[in-house]
Design a protein around this motif. Structure first.
Motif, mmCIF file in Angstrom:
data_model
loop_
_atom_site.group_PDB
_atom_site.id
_atom_site.type_symbol
_atom_site.label_atom_id
_atom_site.label_comp_id
_atom_site.label_asym_id
_atom_site.label_seq_id
_atom_site.Cartn_x
_atom_site.Cartn_y
_atom_site.Cartn_z
ATOM 1 N N UNK A 1 -40.828 44.087 41.236
ATOM 2 C CA UNK A 1 -40.732 42.680 40.848
ATOM 3 C C UNK A 1 -41.575 41.826 41.796
ATOM 4 N N UNK A 2 -42.480 41.049 41.227
ATOM 5 C CA UNK A 2 -43.374 40.226 42.042
ATOM 6 C C UNK A 2 -42.633 38.983 42.525
ATOM 7 N N UNK A 3 -42.793 38.598 43.807
ATOM 8 C CA UNK A 3 -42.124 37.385 44.297
ATOM 9 C C UNK A 3 -42.538 36.151 43.494
ATOM 10 N N UNK A 4 -41.592 35.291 43.255
ATOM 11 C CA UNK A 4 -41.872 34.056 42.541
ATOM 12 C C UNK A 4 -40.592 33.278 42.333
ATOM 13 N N UNK A 5 -40.724 31.981 42.098
ATOM 14 C CA UNK A 5 -39.565 31.168 41.770
ATOM 15 C C UNK A 5 -39.241 31.309 40.289
ATOM 16 N N UNK B 1 -28.631 41.130 39.220
ATOM 17 C CA UNK B 1 -27.420 41.687 38.600
ATOM 18 C C UNK B 1 -27.739 42.426 37.307
ATOM 19 N N UNK B 2 -28.690 41.900 36.538
ATOM 20 C CA UNK B 2 -29.006 42.478 35.237
ATOM 21 C C UNK B 2 -30.254 43.354 35.248
ATOM 22 N N UNK B 3 -30.977 43.378 36.378
ATOM 23 C CA UNK B 3 -32.190 44.191 36.456
ATOM 24 C C UNK B 3 -33.332 43.668 35.613
ATOM 25 N N UNK B 4 -33.394 42.343 35.427
ATOM 26 C CA UNK B 4 -34.479 41.758 34.633
ATOM 27 C C UNK B 4 -35.812 41.929 35.359
ATOM 28 N N UNK B 5 -36.889 42.252 34.635
ATOM 29 C CA UNK B 5 -38.199 42.429 35.271
ATOM 30 C C UNK B 5 -39.009 41.143 35.367
ATOM 31 N N UNK B 6 -38.427 40.014 34.981
ATOM 32 C CA UNK B 6 -39.192 38.765 34.895
ATOM 33 C C UNK B 6 -38.437 37.617 35.541
ATOM 34 N N UNK B 7 -39.188 36.621 36.010
ATOM 35 C CA UNK B 7 -38.623 35.376 36.514
ATOM 36 C C UNK B 7 -38.704 34.260 35.467
ATOM 37 N N UNK B 8 -39.069 34.614 34.237
ATOM 38 C CA UNK B 8 -39.208 33.633 33.169
ATOM 39 C C UNK B 8 -37.915 33.445 32.396
ATOM 40 N N UNK B 9 -37.586 32.186 32.074
ATOM 41 C CA UNK B 9 -36.339 31.843 31.378
ATOM 42 C C UNK B 9 -36.616 30.862 30.251
ATOM 43 N N UNK C 1 -41.453 36.960 21.045
ATOM 44 C CA UNK C 1 -42.089 35.790 21.657
ATOM 45 C C UNK C 1 -43.608 35.899 21.531
ATOM 46 N N UNK C 2 -44.229 34.778 21.269
ATOM 47 C CA UNK C 2 -45.681 34.798 21.111
ATOM 48 C C UNK C 2 -46.366 35.104 22.444
ATOM 49 N N UNK C 3 -47.568 35.687 22.398
ATOM 50 C CA UNK C 3 -48.322 35.920 23.625
ATOM 51 C C UNK C 3 -48.723 34.590 24.260
ATOM 52 N N UNK C 4 -49.006 34.621 25.537
ATOM 53 C CA UNK C 4 -49.525 33.440 26.212
ATOM 54 C C UNK C 4 -48.492 32.562 26.857
ATOM 55 N N UNK C 5 -47.217 32.986 26.904
ATOM 56 C CA UNK C 5 -46.231 32.212 27.653
ATOM 57 C C UNK C 5 -46.567 32.304 29.140
ATOM 58 N N UNK C 6 -45.949 31.428 29.926
ATOM 59 C CA UNK C 6 -46.252 31.392 31.366
ATOM 60 C C UNK C 6 -46.170 32.795 31.947
ATOM 61 N N UNK C 7 -47.265 33.317 32.495
ATOM 62 C CA UNK C 7 -47.286 34.711 32.949
ATOM 63 C C UNK C 7 -46.580 34.903 34.289
ATOM 64 N N UNK C 8 -46.251 36.153 34.586
ATOM 65 C CA UNK C 8 -45.715 36.474 35.895
ATOM 66 C C UNK C 8 -46.817 36.261 36.939
#
Length: 334
Positions: free
Chosen positions: A62-66, A90-98, A162-169
């Motif tokens: 997982x890459x650091x990020x807010x 807790x859930x093991x999500x691979x993304x910081x996107x919500x 979800x469509x491509x191009x959302x805010x990337x990691x």
């Protein structure tokens, strides 16, 4: 770490507001207590929520990020950073996107059936029309009423279509001794920054930061983690964000300021792609005392930490779009 206390910073008097109704007050108290209880449990277990989710094996890769809103790219702030980092681990999500449920639909997809959202908090103030009218008639300032409510978001890993191009990691930083983005933050801060000696500290009375030279750190990235911790302290000077920095070592005020600096440095590290770590774990007992006696303390400290990080990031030349912002959906409950 702070060296010597400064004079007490002047505080802007808070507006007197009408007290919320009994039901509203109960909701607010319940939210404060619920989140504070969770943070205390983490600390008592030896886990520091502001350096999660990178401190556990399940977070490998997982890459650091807010945490950020995947549709707008804006970052969540304050206590919501800790809540969402906790959910990632807790859930093991691979993304910081919500996303909210509605935003997942706007993004061309949907939340998968059966997925449970994560509760964040939203705080603001509003002024009733009757109060505006009273103020016009009396010539006094209108008094705003604070409110706090729950807000549900879903990790992008809980969504489909979800469509491509959302805010990337964010991209990970390569391993290197010099971290240019961190150097930019230090240089752009305008803080008197001195390198030398064998201790790192901030002196509020004389308003300068001092850190040992980078080769003195066994892991050289710790130089930047330390710099960002001390710079967070410096944002509290009365000429900047004017936090209370008068507490003597071991006092509650000292513990509160160190809590702000710890979280502020973690938020800065995450924003810059540096894995956050705990710089002063020996203050754990003091932090727990502060949180146990005041269920709003973690909200207040996280809010001040976000403001400190935003203050420093905003001064970078050509900062990345979205850095230092906050999504409306995740505005801090301070």
């Amino acid at each position: 770490m702070r060296a010597t206390p400064s004079r007490r910073a002047k505080r802007t008097p808070q507006c007197r507001t009408r007290q919320p109704s009994g039901a509203q007050a109960e909701i607010r108290a319940g939210l404060y207590q619920e989140v504070t209880r969770r943070i205390i449990a983490e600390l008592e277990a030896g886990r520091f929520p502001w350096v999660q989710p990178w401190g556990r094996p399940e977070a490998a890769g997982l890459v650091p990020g807010l945490p950020r809103n995947a549709l707008t790219g804006r970052h969540y702030s304050g206590i919501n950073v800790l809540i969402l980092w906790g959910a990632v681990i807790a859930e093991g999500f691979p993304s910081q996107g919500w996303l909210t449920f509605k935003q997942a639909l706007e993004a061309g997809g949907n939340v998968r059936k059966g997925e449970r959202g994560t509760t964040v908090v939203y705080a603001d103030r509003f002024t009733p029309e009757a109060e505006k009218e009273r103020a016009r008639e009396s010539g006094e300032d209108a008094k705003a009423i604070p409110f706090l409510k729950r807000f549900t978001v879903f990790n992008v890993a809980q969504c489909e279509g979800l469509r491509p191009g959302l805010a990337p990691e964010p991209l990970p930083l390569p391993e290197r001794d010099i971290v240019p983005v961190a150097e930019e933050v230090i240089a752009a801060s305008g803080v008197d920054f001195r390198i030398g000696g064998n201790r790192a500290f901030y002196v509020p009375g004389e308003d300068y930061v001092q850190v040992p030279p980078q080769p003195a750190f066994f892991e050289q990235v710790n130089y930047y983690r330390t710099c960002l911790h001390e710079l967070t302290h410096a944002t509290g000077h009365r000429s900047r964000l004017a936090r209370n920095q008068t507490g003597a070592f071991g006092s509650r005020d000292y513990a509160r300021e160190e809590l702000v600096a710890e979280m502020g440095a973690a938020f800065l590290c995450a924003s810059l792609g540096i894995v956050p770590t705990v710089r002063h774990a020996d203050y754990l007992a003091g932090w727990l005392d502060v949180l146990r006696e005041d269920n709003r303390a973690i909200f207040r400290a996280a809010g001040q930490a976000s403001k400190a990080a935003d203050w420093l990031l905003a001064r970078r030349p050509c900062p990345e779009q979205g850095r230092g912002g906050e999504a409306q959906e995740g505005r801090l409950a301070a």
